[in-house]
Design an enzyme around this catalytic site. Structure first.
Site, PDB file in Angstrom:
ATOM      1  CB  THR A   8      65.493  49.465 -23.048  1.00  0.00           C
ATOM      2  OG1 THR A   8      65.733  48.570 -24.127  1.00  0.00           O
ATOM      3  CG2 THR A   8      65.951  50.841 -23.469  1.00  0.00           C
ATOM      4  CG  ASN A  10      66.734  48.013 -28.712  1.00  0.00           C
ATOM      5  OD1 ASN A  10      67.267  48.859 -29.420  1.00  0.00           O
ATOM      6  ND2 ASN A  10      65.947  47.066 -29.175  1.00  0.00           N
ATOM      7  CG  ASP A  69      57.955  43.001 -24.262  1.00  0.00           C
ATOM      8  OD1 ASP A  69      59.068  43.044 -24.841  1.00  0.00           O
ATOM      9  OD2 ASP A  69      57.361  41.930 -24.060  1.00  0.00           O
ATOM     10  CB  THR A  70      57.748  46.178 -29.187  1.00  0.00           C
ATOM     11  OG1 THR A  70      57.672  47.476 -28.611  1.00  0.00           O
ATOM     12  CG2 THR A  70      57.215  46.246 -30.609  1.00  0.00           C
ATOM     13  CG  PHE A 149      65.501  47.915 -34.008  1.00  0.00           C
ATOM     14  CD1 PHE A 149      64.879  49.149 -33.986  1.00  0.00           C
ATOM     15  CD2 PHE A 149      65.050  46.925 -33.134  1.00  0.00           C
ATOM     16  CE1 PHE A 149      63.833  49.398 -33.113  1.00  0.00           C
ATOM     17  CE2 PHE A 149      64.008  47.167 -32.246  1.00  0.00           C
ATOM     18  CZ  PHE A 149      63.401  48.415 -32.242  1.00  0.00           C
ATOM     19  CE1 TYR A 151      60.619  39.271 -37.217  1.00  0.00           C
ATOM     20  CE2 TYR A 151      60.620  40.559 -35.190  1.00  0.00           C
ATOM     21  CZ  TYR A 151      60.683  39.344 -35.834  1.00  0.00           C
ATOM     22  OH  TYR A 151      60.818  38.182 -35.102  1.00  0.00           O
ATOM     23  CG  HIS A 177      55.234  49.821 -32.890  1.00  0.00           C
ATOM     24  ND1 HIS A 177      55.597  50.090 -34.187  1.00  0.00           N
ATOM     25  CD2 HIS A 177      56.345  49.319 -32.306  1.00  0.00           C
ATOM     26  CE1 HIS A 177      56.852  49.741 -34.369  1.00  0.00           C
ATOM     27  NE2 HIS A 177      57.338  49.284 -33.243  1.00  0.00           N
ATOM     28  NE  ARG A 178      59.932  50.870 -29.141  1.00  0.00           N
ATOM     29  CZ  ARG A 178      60.226  50.337 -30.316  1.00  0.00           C
ATOM     30  NH1 ARG A 178      60.635  51.088 -31.311  1.00  0.00           N
ATOM     31  NH2 ARG A 178      60.153  49.041 -30.500  1.00  0.00           N
TER      32      ARG A 178
END
Ligand code: IMP
Length: 198
Positions: A8, A10, A69-70, A149, A151, A177-178
């Protein structure tokens, strides 16, 4: 120490994952691995996009690595923005523009439930393994908080009253989630260290 490249660019995601992992794993970012590439996300599923990221980096380096991926899936919007979360309001990948579009599309809707879903694709010894993490919650009607970051300022996870943007990285990781997908990844890796033949 287990070294893994995280496919990534990010920095928010890297910071979250490092806060989660502590010192047990050596996570190398693309930049640190000297890889200057923006891996495309051309598919309609998180699973395929996550796999493209890990496969691209594995082919380039031959090193164990993972990609993720999210997507934010809003029930009343039939799962939108979903796999298109980063570019919901256009190719600029502008967080504020994406949130504004989401809030606009939810105007007048009573059901504001949503979930974040992450898929991690790990390639270890040339073999792929996937891990999913889901966080259910609600989209509120206005921005709250400045951390995180994407949403985060409008998403309140089930089990709390704050948005992700009102939490520290460690607090977000407990719900997120992550965080959940990472937990599965870590138990897999720890088991692999104990039983390398499996
Ligand atoms: P990506 O394609 O996995 O990088 O993520 C797609 C988009 O989903 C990002 O640009 C963010 O807008 C959003 N996103 C991913 N993870 C999170 C998160 O943990 N919180 C808020 N938004 C997120």
């Amino acid at each position: 120490m287990q070294q893994l490249i995280f496919a990534t660019n990010n920095q928010h995601k890297v910071a979250e994952i490092r806060a989660f992992l502590g010192n047990g794993f050596d996570i190398v970012t693309l930049k640190e691995a000297g890889i200057d590439t923006d891996i495309p996300e051309p598919y309609n599923t998180l699973e395929e996009n996550a796999r493209t990221k890990s496969e691209t980096i594995y082919k380039m380096t031959g090193t164990d690595c993972f990609g993720e991926d999210t997507g934010l899936e809003v029930y009343t919007l039939n799962g939108e923005p979903g796999v298109k979360s980063a570019r919901y309001a256009g190719d600029g990948r502008d967080f504020a523009a994406n949130i504004d579009k989401l809030l606009h599309n939810l105007e007048g809707k009573t059901d504001r439930s949503a979930r974040f879903r992450t898929v991690i694709s790990l390639i270890i010894n040339g073999k792929e393994h996937q891990f999913e993490g889901i966080c259910e919650g609600q989209i509120i009607g206005h921005y709250r908080g400045t951390a995180g970051f994407g949403y985060d300022p409008v998403f309140v996870p089930e089990g709390d009253t704050r948005t992700f943007a009102e939490m520290s990285l460690e607090e977000k990781n407990k719900f997120s989630h992550r965080g959940k997908a990472m937990k599965k990844l870590i138990s897999f890796l720890l088991n692999k260290i104990k039983h390398p033949q499996q």
